[in-house]
Design an enzyme around this catalytic site. Structure first.
Site, mmCIF file in Angstrom:
data_model
loop_
_atom_site.group_PDB
_atom_site.id
_atom_site.type_symbol
_atom_site.label_atom_id
_atom_site.label_comp_id
_atom_site.label_asym_id
_atom_site.label_seq_id
_atom_site.Cartn_x
_atom_site.Cartn_y
_atom_site.Cartn_z
ATOM 1 N N GLY A 75 36.485 40.920 37.142
ATOM 2 C CA GLY A 75 37.138 42.216 38.312
ATOM 3 C C GLY A 75 37.075 43.451 38.597
ATOM 4 N NE ARG A 97 32.554 39.305 44.271
ATOM 5 C CZ ARG A 97 33.205 38.801 45.487
ATOM 6 N NH1 ARG A 97 32.538 37.332 45.777
ATOM 7 N NH2 ARG A 97 33.772 39.412 45.784
ATOM 8 C CG ASN A 125 41.700 43.266 37.822
ATOM 9 O OD1 ASN A 125 43.162 43.357 38.327
ATOM 10 N ND2 ASN A 125 40.490 43.504 38.489
ATOM 11 C CE1 TYR A 158 46.372 38.399 47.502
ATOM 12 C CE2 TYR A 158 49.277 38.995 48.525
ATOM 13 C CZ TYR A 158 47.253 39.676 47.402
ATOM 14 O OH TYR A 158 47.343 40.231 46.401
ATOM 15 C CB THR A 200 41.901 49.391 45.204
ATOM 16 O OG1 THR A 200 43.054 48.068 45.762
ATOM 17 C CG2 THR A 200 43.969 49.339 43.851
HETATM 18 P P1 NDP Z 1 39.566 45.754 44.491
HETATM 19 O O1 NDP Z 1 39.502 45.197 46.188
HETATM 20 O O2 NDP Z 1 39.327 46.766 44.271
HETATM 21 O O3 NDP Z 1 39.580 44.796 43.195
HETATM 22 C C1 NDP Z 1 38.494 43.282 43.365
HETATM 23 C C2 NDP Z 1 37.966 43.263 41.804
HETATM 24 O O4 NDP Z 1 37.939 41.777 41.940
HETATM 25 C C3 NDP Z 1 36.555 43.317 42.543
HETATM 26 O O5 NDP Z 1 35.978 44.163 40.920
HETATM 27 C C4 NDP Z 1 35.847 42.023 42.565
HETATM 28 O O6 NDP Z 1 35.019 42.269 42.470
HETATM 29 C C5 NDP Z 1 37.240 41.056 41.658
HETATM 30 N N1 NDP Z 1 36.842 39.991 42.555
HETATM 31 C C6 NDP Z 1 36.454 39.797 43.858
HETATM 32 N N2 NDP Z 1 36.096 38.015 44.183
HETATM 33 C C7 NDP Z 1 35.829 38.439 42.824
HETATM 34 C C8 NDP Z 1 34.479 36.452 42.687
HETATM 35 N N3 NDP Z 1 35.068 35.725 43.198
HETATM 36 N N4 NDP Z 1 33.857 36.816 41.383
HETATM 37 C C9 NDP Z 1 34.192 37.917 40.284
HETATM 38 N N5 NDP Z 1 34.958 38.727 40.600
HETATM 39 C C10 NDP Z 1 35.909 39.621 41.518
HETATM 40 O O7 NDP Z 1 40.798 45.077 44.384
HETATM 41 P P2 NDP Z 1 42.553 45.391 43.553
HETATM 42 O O8 NDP Z 1 41.986 46.254 42.419
HETATM 43 O O9 NDP Z 1 43.578 45.585 44.377
HETATM 44 O O10 NDP Z 1 43.059 43.956 42.752
HETATM 45 C C11 NDP Z 1 42.380 43.091 42.098
HETATM 46 C C12 NDP Z 1 44.133 42.946 41.401
HETATM 47 O O11 NDP Z 1 44.958 43.504 42.065
HETATM 48 C C13 NDP Z 1 43.564 41.498 42.543
HETATM 49 O O12 NDP Z 1 44.377 40.406 42.108
HETATM 50 C C14 NDP Z 1 44.554 41.612 43.689
HETATM 51 O O13 NDP Z 1 45.426 40.537 44.672
HETATM 52 C C15 NDP Z 1 46.263 41.877 42.450
HETATM 53 N N6 NDP Z 1 47.202 42.915 43.381
HETATM 54 C C16 NDP Z 1 46.397 44.310 44.950
HETATM 55 C C17 NDP Z 1 47.612 44.913 44.384
HETATM 56 C C18 NDP Z 1 46.959 46.199 45.571
HETATM 57 O O14 NDP Z 1 47.782 46.848 46.676
HETATM 58 N N7 NDP Z 1 46.366 46.814 45.461
HETATM 59 C C19 NDP Z 1 49.224 44.913 44.425
HETATM 60 C C20 NDP Z 1 49.031 43.579 44.018
HETATM 61 C C21 NDP Z 1 48.351 42.578 43.449
HETATM 62 P P3 NDP Z 1 32.929 42.120 42.652
HETATM 63 O O15 NDP Z 1 33.702 41.893 44.109
HETATM 64 O O16 NDP Z 1 32.190 42.938 42.902
HETATM 65 O O17 NDP Z 1 32.859 40.423 42.183
HETATM 66 C C1 8X3 Z 2 49.552 43.013 46.920
HETATM 67 C C2 8X3 Z 2 50.803 43.930 48.050
HETATM 68 O O1 8X3 Z 2 51.771 43.591 49.553
HETATM 69 O O2 8X3 Z 2 49.090 43.694 50.287
HETATM 70 O O3 8X3 Z 2 48.862 42.002 45.950
HETATM 71 O O4 8X3 Z 2 50.481 41.745 48.966
HETATM 72 S S1 8X3 Z 2 50.422 43.466 48.996
#
Ligand code: NDP
Ligand code: 8X3
Length: 256
Positions: free
Chosen positions: A13, A38, A91, A157, A192
């Site tokens: 990711g 992707r 991630n 989720y 993000t």
């Molecule tokens: P983004 O949407 O900015 O990034 C998500 C990334 O995951 C992208 O690079 C996307 O790439 C990749 N991804 C999603 N589905 C797939 C797949 N099937 N195969 C490969 N890659 C995939 O979100 P964040 O950076 O915020 O999220 C990253 C992680 O952090 C996640 O696990 C999320 O649950 C976690 N998180 C986020 C929080 C937030 O508030 N933002 C808080 C807590 C945790 P592409 O679409 O190009 O495949």
């Molecule tokens: C992402 C943080 O609070 O939107 O994991 O679930 S929250």
């Protein structure tokens, strides 16, 4: 401090948000960056940036972590220079929807479970045996505060992030007796594309999530991930929970 210079760090990711920030932060430590997502065009752009700005080499994999055979093949076919993965940052993940469970969309559930739980497992299963064989490796899962506390509409989720929490703990137990390390970094609100994805591209709804507070930046989270990975080998940071100052829990957020 443990030096990551010329070590292979694999980030799933990496095309957006926390993953992109992790790629930049690990590149700043001199690591070689193996990245997957992707959207290959985004990875290529990031790869060029890492080369120009930091002189760091990277290797991009266009990969859907939900596709078990593609994951296994991509990792089995890595060029020799990239095969000895030392740090895995699991991630890749997403949320879809904020519906009540009894009104939820099955497609959203499948996507979250397949990506956040099964995808993480497929990648881990393909990478960790090599780490065990080489007696070297660190797995860092990106969980969430949603894996510690449930909030209304978070149902599936949250369940996937509770699963990530359990898998991190389980993996640490199963790797006991090896020199491998397992950490989980569990953020609160990070600005993000996460909310844009959650609300299926509805920018107005997504923007409201971060209104009136300074959310974490993805760089803030990457700093915590790099902190875990750069501790001396006898130190295992099990878990880091990091939230914006204005967030006391998933539901208690102070907005001005
Ligand atoms: P983004 O949407 O900015 O990034 C998500 C990334 O995951 C992208 O690079 C996307 O790439 C990749 N991804 C999603 N589905 C797939 C797949 N099937 N195969 C490969 N890659 C995939 O979100 P964040 O950076 O915020 O999220 C990253 C992680 O952090 C996640 O696990 C999320 O649950 C976690 N998180 C986020 C929080 C937030 O508030 N933002 C808080 C807590 C945790 P592409 O679409 O190009 O495949
Ligand atoms: C992402 C943080 O609070 O939107 O994991 O679930 S929250």
């Amino acid at each position: 401090m443990y030096s990551l210079r010329d070590k292979v760090v694999f980030i799933t990711g990496a095309s957006s948000g926390i993953g992109t920030s992790c790629a930049r932060a690990f590149a700043g430590e001199g690591a070689k960056i193996l990245m997957a997502a992707r959207r290959k065009d985004r990875l290529n752009t990031l790869s060029a940036e890492l080369k120009t700005d930091l002189g760091v080499s990277s290797h991009c994999l266009q990969l859907d972590v939900r596709d078990q055979s593609a994951v296994a093949k991509a990792l089995a076919d890595l060029p020799a220079d990239w095969a000895a993965i030392e740090v895995l940052v699991n991630n890749a993940g997403l949320s879809r929807g904020l519906d009540k469970l009894h009104e939820g969309k099955l497609g959203d559930w499948e996507e979250m479970i397949d990506t956040n739980v099964k995808g993480l497992l497929y990648v881990s299963r393909a990478v960790i045996p090599g780490m065990v064989k080489r007696a070297k490796g660190h797995i860092i899962n990106i969980g969430s505060i949603a894996g510690h506390e449930v909030y209304p509409g978070g149902n599936v989720y949250c369940a996937t992030k509770f699963a990530v929490n359990a898998l991190s703990r389980g993996l640490r137990l199963d790797l006991s007796g090896t020199p491998l390390r397992v950490s989980t970094v569990d953020p609160g609100m990070v600005e993000t594309e996460f909310s844009l994805v959650r609300f299926h591209g509805d920018g107005e709804k997504a923007g409201k999530v971060y209104q009136g507070l300074t959310a974490l930046s993805p760089d803030d989270v990457a700093a915590a991930v790099v902190f875990c990975a750069t501790r001396p080998p006898h130190v295992n940071i099990s878990e880091i929970i990091v939230m914006p100052q204005a967030q006391a829990s998933p539901m208690v957020v102070h907005r001005t």
